[in-house]
Design a protein around this motif. Sequence first.
Motif, PDB file in Angstrom:
ATOM      1  N   GLY A  75      35.201  46.621  36.345  1.00 20.92           N
ATOM      2  CA  GLY A  75      34.218  46.330  35.315  1.00 20.92           C
ATOM      3  C   GLY A  75      34.676  45.403  34.121  1.00 20.92           C
ATOM      4  O   GLY A  75      35.629  45.174  34.085  1.00 20.92           O
ATOM      5  N   PRO A  76      33.794  45.009  33.280  1.00 20.44           N
ATOM      6  CA  PRO A  76      34.061  43.874  32.213  1.00 20.44           C
ATOM      7  C   PRO A  76      35.065  44.964  31.169  1.00 20.44           C
ATOM      8  O   PRO A  76      35.854  43.871  30.493  1.00 20.44           O
ATOM      9  N   GLY A  77      35.162  46.131  31.262  1.00 16.68           N
ATOM     10  CA  GLY A  77      36.114  46.576  30.160  1.00 16.68           C
ATOM     11  C   GLY A  77      37.496  46.465  30.847  1.00 16.68           C
ATOM     12  O   GLY A  77      38.574  46.832  29.842  1.00 16.68           O
ATOM     13  N   GLN A  78      37.714  46.039  31.887  1.00 13.97           N
ATOM     14  CA  GLN A  78      39.041  45.954  32.456  1.00 13.97           C
ATOM     15  C   GLN A  78      39.694  44.427  32.548  1.00 13.97           C
ATOM     16  O   GLN A  78      40.841  44.205  33.006  1.00 13.97           O
ATOM     17  N   ILE A  79      39.020  43.555  31.960  1.00 10.67           N
ATOM     18  CA  ILE A  79      39.530  42.223  32.020  1.00 10.67           C
ATOM     19  C   ILE A  79      40.664  42.091  31.498  1.00 10.67           C
ATOM     20  O   ILE A  79      41.593  41.365  31.966  1.00 10.67           O
ATOM     21  N   GLU A  80      40.889  42.522  30.343  1.00 11.26           N
ATOM     22  CA  GLU A  80      42.198  42.427  29.638  1.00 11.26           C
ATOM     23  C   GLU A  80      43.395  42.750  30.275  1.00 11.26           C
ATOM     24  O   GLU A  80      44.367  42.413  30.333  1.00 11.26           O
ATOM     25  N   ASP A  81      43.200  44.185  30.663  1.00 10.08           N
ATOM     26  CA  ASP A  81      44.446  44.788  31.503  1.00 10.08           C
ATOM     27  C   ASP A  81      44.702  43.901  32.546  1.00 10.08           C
ATOM     28  O   ASP A  81      45.941  43.732  32.922  1.00 10.08           O
ATOM     29  N   GLU A  82      43.606  43.535  33.556  1.00 10.40           N
ATOM     30  CA  GLU A  82      43.592  42.592  34.695  1.00 10.40           C
ATOM     31  C   GLU A  82      44.632  41.353  34.314  1.00 10.40           C
ATOM     32  O   GLU A  82      45.676  41.117  35.008  1.00 10.40           O
ATOM     33  N   LEU A  83      44.253  40.705  33.198  1.00  7.76           N
ATOM     34  CA  LEU A  83      45.165  39.276  33.025  1.00  7.76           C
ATOM     35  C   LEU A  83      46.193  39.701  32.380  1.00  7.76           C
ATOM     36  O   LEU A  83      47.252  39.027  32.486  1.00  7.76           O
ATOM     37  N   ASN A  84      46.522  40.953  31.660  1.00  8.78           N
ATOM     38  CA  ASN A  84      47.893  41.234  31.030  1.00  8.78           C
ATOM     39  C   ASN A  84      48.554  41.420  32.154  1.00  8.78           C
ATOM     40  O   ASN A  84      49.890  41.090  32.218  1.00  8.78           O
ATOM     41  N   ARG A  85      48.262  42.212  33.247  1.00  5.20           N
ATOM     42  CA  ARG A  85      49.126  42.483  34.313  1.00  5.20           C
ATOM     43  C   ARG A  85      49.425  41.170  34.933  1.00  5.20           C
ATOM     44  O   ARG A  85      50.789  41.064  35.474  1.00  5.20           O
TER      45      ARG A  85
END
Length: 170
Positions: A75-85
């Motif tokens: 979902g859109p709320g996970q973009i930051e976590d995904e890219l940080n990983r």
Amino acid sequence: MDGEQRRREIMDVLRTTKAPVSGAFLGKKFHVSRQVIVQDIALIRASCPGIISTHRGYIMTQPAYVSRVFKVCHGPGQIEDELNRIVDAGARAVDVFVRHAIYGKIEAELNVFSRRDVRLFVDKVKNHGVKPLTDITGGEHYHTVEADSESILDEVEEALQSAGILIGVE
């Protein structure tokens, strides 16, 4: 700046410059002696044999990175976590793309190298009131990810898998 960071930046200079880059130029740029640059280049060559030395300077003859395409869904709320990983593993998110049933491949450049880049990207999405590409495919999308080694890409794969967002690898 420590030696490892300087060597990464030397690689970036060589990747983005078509003409030979002299050791003296690199020494001035990084505030070290030419001899330190010679030693750095020797260390870099150990993992990246595509750097040659000419009478005018150093040239990168082949890309010094490997890439992999990751298919993910979130979902859109996970973009930051995904890219940080991705960046925390030491890799770069080059792009994002979706495969649309009618329009085919729709792609956008990201060039996200660090947590700062991630934050700037997420802020831009929020502040401009735009929806990410993933919204048109229910969260399913792809990232081309580049790194200096396959082991770093393996770390990215593990990080995305542990987040429960990895669908596959192309």
